[in-house]
Design a protein around this motif. Structure first.
Motif: not given
Length: 172
Positions: A50-69
Motif C-alpha cells: 500500500i505504501q509503495k502504490f498509494h500515490q500511483s498516478v492513474f494510467l501513467s506510463k509507470e511499469p506497475e500501478q495499483h488502485y483501490a476499487i
C-alpha cells in the motif's frame, strides 16, 4: 486521496493505509486467491505494498500501478492493477474483487469505465488480460467487455486476451 473514476456504485482511487484490513482479508481467502499469483500476503508485506502504490498516478506510463476499487462509501472491495509495457506499448490489466462482493457486476462496471479512460488517454493502445484456463468467470467477463482471445501460453499458464478497439460513448 485522489478519486480517478466513479460510477453509480463504485470509485477507483489510490490505495490507502485504511485499506489494509480488507486487502489482507480477501488476499488471504482461498476462493479469492485461487487464480492470483500473489507471493506474499502477510500484513507487513501488504502494508508496504500500500505504501509503495498509494500515490500511483492513474494510467501513467509507470511499469506497475495499483488502485483501490471501492464502494461509494469508500469501503475497499477489490483492486485493479495496470502494467505498462513500453517496448510493445500496451496496458495489461489485472483485477480482484473480494469474495464477499463477487458476482454482483462490480468488475464489469469498473473495467468498462477503465477501458474508456484508457481509450481517451491513449487512443488505439492495446489492452491485455491474462487469464488461467480454469477461471471461467474472468474469461466470460473479458469476452463480455469485448476482448478477443489471442491464444494460450504454457509459459505463463494463461489465455491472452486483447482489446484493440473500444466503443465508449463520449460526452461532448
Amino acid at each position: 486521496m485522489a478519486t480517478f473514476l466513479q460510477t453509480d456504485r463504485l470509485i477507483l482511487r489510490n490505495l490507502s493505509p485504511d485499506d489494509l484490513d480488507a486487502l489482507y482479508l480477501y488476499r488471504n481467502n482461498a476462493d479469492c486467491a485461487r487464480y492470483q499469483h500473489w507471493g506474499n500476503t502477510s500484513r507487513e508485506y501488504l502494508k508496504d505494498f500500500i505504501q509503495k502504490f498509494h500515490q500511483s498516478v492513474f494510467l501513467s506510463k509507470e511499469p506497475e500501478q495499483h488502485y483501490a476499487i471501492c464502494l461509494t462509501d469508500n469501503q475497499l472491495i477489490g483492486d485493479l492493477s495496470c502494467f505498462y509495457n513500453e517496448h510493445d506499448p500496451c496496458f495489461t490489466l489485472g483485477y480482484t474483487i473480494s469474495y464477499q462482493f463477487q458476482r454482483q457486476g462490480y468488475a464489469f462496471e469498473m473495467l468498462s469505465k477503465v477501458l474508456c479512460a484508457i481509450e481517451k488517454q491513449y487512443p488505439g493502445m492495446d489492452i491485455v488480460g491474462l487469464v488461467e484456463k480454469e477461471n471461467i468467470p474472468s474469461i466470460s467477463l473479458l469476452k463480455k467487455l469485448g476482448f478477443i482471445e489471442e491464444g494460450y501460453s504454457d509459459k505463463i499458464n494463461s489465455y491472452i486476451f486483447v482489446k484493440k478497439t473500444i466503443s465508449c460513448q463520449r460526452k461532448a
